[in-house]
Scaffold this motif. Structure first.
Motif, short mmCIF file in Angstrom:
data_model
loop_
_atom_site.label_atom_id
_atom_site.label_comp_id
_atom_site.label_asym_id
_atom_site.label_seq_id
_atom_site.Cartn_x
_atom_site.Cartn_y
_atom_site.Cartn_z
N ARG A 168 -5.66 -0.77 13.49
CA ARG A 168 -7.06 -0.56 13.82
C ARG A 168 -7.78 -1.91 13.76
NH1 ARG A 168 -10.03 2.92 12.07
NH2 ARG A 168 -11.93 1.70 11.80
N VAL A 169 -9.01 -1.92 14.27
CA VAL A 169 -9.81 -3.14 14.23
C VAL A 169 -11.17 -2.82 13.65
CG1 VAL A 169 -10.65 -2.85 16.60
CG2 VAL A 169 -10.65 -5.13 15.55
N ASP A 170 -11.66 -3.69 12.78
CA ASP A 170 -12.99 -3.57 12.19
C ASP A 170 -13.66 -4.94 12.26
OD1 ASP A 170 -12.96 -0.78 11.33
OD2 ASP A 170 -11.43 -1.41 9.90
N SER B 117 0.86 -1.18 0.00
CA SER B 117 0.00 0.00 0.00
C SER B 117 0.90 1.23 0.00
CB SER B 117 -0.92 -0.01 1.22
OG SER B 117 -1.76 1.13 1.24
N GLY B 118 1.31 1.65 -1.19
CA GLY B 118 2.25 2.77 -1.29
C GLY B 118 3.59 2.39 -0.71
N THR B 119 4.06 3.19 0.23
CA THR B 119 5.35 2.92 0.86
C THR B 119 5.22 2.01 2.07
OG1 THR B 119 5.15 4.94 2.20
CG2 THR B 119 6.30 5.13 0.08
N PHE B 120 4.03 1.44 2.26
CA PHE B 120 3.78 0.56 3.41
C PHE B 120 3.29 -0.80 2.94
CE2 PHE B 120 3.81 4.67 5.37
CZ PHE B 120 4.24 4.46 6.67
N VAL B 121 3.32 -1.74 3.86
CA VAL B 121 2.67 -3.04 3.67
C VAL B 121 1.51 -3.08 4.66
CG1 VAL B 121 2.88 -5.53 3.94
CG2 VAL B 121 4.75 -4.22 2.92
N THR B 122 0.32 -3.45 4.17
CA THR B 122 -0.85 -3.57 5.03
C THR B 122 -1.09 -5.04 5.33
OG1 THR B 122 -1.87 -1.57 4.13
CG2 THR B 122 -3.32 -3.12 5.27
N ILE B 123 -1.16 -5.37 6.60
CA ILE B 123 -1.34 -6.76 7.04
C ILE B 123 -2.71 -6.89 7.69
CG2 ILE B 123 -0.45 -8.60 8.52
CD1 ILE B 123 1.89 -5.80 7.72
N HIS B 124 -3.45 -7.93 7.32
CA HIS B 124 -4.76 -8.22 7.91
C HIS B 124 -4.69 -9.54 8.67
CE1 HIS B 124 -7.54 -5.35 5.72
NE2 HIS B 124 -6.39 -5.16 5.11
N VAL B 125 -5.28 -9.57 9.85
CA VAL B 125 -5.49 -10.81 10.59
C VAL B 125 -6.99 -10.87 10.89
CG1 VAL B 125 -4.99 -12.14 12.67
CG2 VAL B 125 -3.18 -10.78 11.59
N ASP B 126 -7.69 -11.77 10.19
CA ASP B 126 -9.15 -11.88 10.28
C ASP B 126 -9.55 -13.19 10.94
OD1 ASP B 126 -9.19 -9.51 8.82
OD2 ASP B 126 -9.38 -10.56 6.90
N PHE C 33 -8.17 -7.27 12.29
CA PHE C 33 -7.11 -6.35 12.70
C PHE C 33 -6.25 -6.02 11.48
CE2 PHE C 33 -8.39 -8.11 16.72
CZ PHE C 33 -8.23 -7.06 17.61
N GLN C 34 -6.04 -4.74 11.26
CA GLN C 34 -5.19 -4.30 10.14
C GLN C 34 -4.09 -3.40 10.68
OE1 GLN C 34 -8.58 -2.28 8.73
NE2 GLN C 34 -9.49 -4.15 9.54
N PHE C 35 -2.87 -3.69 10.30
CA PHE C 35 -1.78 -2.80 10.68
C PHE C 35 -0.83 -2.62 9.50
CE2 PHE C 35 -0.17 -6.99 11.79
CZ PHE C 35 1.19 -6.95 11.54
#
Length: 407
Positions: free
Chosen positions: A388-390, A334-343, A399-401
């Protein structure tokens, strides 16, 4: 009607005396600097280059060192003499640049650029040097004259911030120890999982050792089979050693240094430590890492701690629902970042909780301490990321960080 009282105007000498008393009485160190030579040097360079002053300084950052070494000290107050450990005569005979080591040049550059671009003043932090050669952290504040003055002069207000920096460093050390304590506590909870991961290669090691002995005890020893069994012993010993090494890294203090690390390897090692416990809770892991996710700039052990916290929390949240219980772990750029999801597919986060789950001591488990997610957020934010958490697509928690990608 009573007229307002009239006060006699102070003559310039009285005003100068009054301001000098304030200059001397304040707890802030003041340096008054002659900028005439700097202005003359900059004007000449601009004529030669055809550039505007701000453009010239941007294109020639080395100008700041050359020019600051030409600036004479016009005056300094008693506090400046005490703070820098210098007497007045020596200070007046020494260029201001002497007190500005290379570590101060960024502050000086930003200060000059603020003046040249029409700012009213400047505030910044840097290291400056005392008469004995020691460096100390300071906060510098400069107010620029709104009208030309003669001779051109600048006043630097300097405050020693050593105490504040020491408090911040002490707080950072305490925070590091808290994170490590939580990591060790997590390892305690994962003891059965770690023992299982070590026991598997040890069991295989014993079996292969016995097999090698049988091949060698035959009337005609089968050396080829024995060598193959011994090779498997080496592989099993290496596997056990790697599990112990990963566990030791999690438990040790570490240097807290961030460096480029392969994200897939971070995930693989975190799963090795947690696999048995997740399986004992009936959880299955689906891992999806996008092909263009390579390396992240991170403290490897701390990010493994984040993943372990989130994975174990997810498995525990699903402990009461019917199987299959699936956890999704995914990563994408995600641009200059990596987005990690734990569902997960558990009951989800209560609507009244929201992002409060990251607050210290917040927990919905009777036996929970409420520190895991708080420490997780601390680690992620210290890396420059967010968390954050959704609600997940399956109705559980998501959880996404984010973590910065390595260049």
């Amino acid at each position: 009607m009573t007229s307002a009282p009239e006060f006699p105007e102070s003559d310039p000498g009285t005003q100068a005396h009054r301001y000098h008393r304030i200059f001397e009485a304040t707890v802030v160190a003041f340096w008054e600097i002659d900028l005439a030579d700097m202005q003359a040097m900059l004007a000449e360079r601009c004529r030669e280059s055809g550039l505007e002053p701000a453009d010239y300084v941007r294109a020639n950052p080395g100008f700041i060192r050359q020019s600051i070494d030409t600036c004479r000290v016009l005056d300094l107050n008693t506090r400046a003499q005490v703070l820098f450990g210098v007497d007045r005569e020596t200070a007046l005979a020494t260029p201001f640049g002497h007190w500005c080591p290379p570590q101060a040049e960024t502050m000086l550059f930003d200060n000059l650029m603020a003046y040249l671009t029409g700012e009213a003043g400047y505030e910044g932090e840097a290291l400056m040097m005392r008469a004995d050669g020691s460096l100390f952290p300071v906060h510098v504040s400069t107010a620029f004259p709104q009208e030309p003055v003669s001779p051109p002069a600048g006043t630097f207000a300097v405050m020693d911030i050593s105490d504040r920096i020491e408090r911040e460093e002490a707080l950072a050390r305490l925070n590091t120890e808290l994170i490590r304590a939580a990591r060790v506590a997590t390892l305690g909870e994962l003891a059965a999982s770690i023992a299982h991961e070590v026991n598997q290669p040890l069991t295989a090691l014993v079996a292969n050792g016995n097999a090698a002995m049988r091949w060698l005890r035959r009337p005609t020893p089968d050396l080829e089979e024995a060598i193959e069994a011994i090779s498997r012993i080496v592989e099993d010993g290496t596997r056990a050693s790697e599990v112990l090494a990963r566990t030791r890294r999690m438990a040790t203090k570490g240097d807290g240094m961030r460096a480029p690390h392969d994200f897939a390897t971070i995930v693989e090692e975190a799963l090795t430590i947690t696999r048995w416990q997740l399986a004992s809770l009936g959880a299955e892991i689906d891992v999806t890492i996008a092909a263009n996710v390579d390396k992240v700039h991170a403290d490897k052990v701390q990010i493994q701690q984040v993943l372990i916290n989130l994975l174990v929390n997810a498995a525990q949240a699903m402990a009461t629902i019917p199987a299959p219980r699936r956890i999704g772990l995914s990563a994408r750029p995600s641009g200059t970042f990596v987005t990690i999801h734990v569902d997960d597919e558990g009951p989800g986060i209560p609507e009244t909780a929201g992002q409060q789950v990251f607050n210290a001591f917040y927990t919905t488990r009777p036996d929970g301490m409420g520190m895991g997610l708080s420490i997780t957020r601390t680690i992620v934010e210290a890396h420059g990321g967010t968390i954050r958490v959704d609600t997940s697509p399956q109705g559980g928690a998501s959880f996404q960080f984010t973590l910065p990608r390595a260049d």
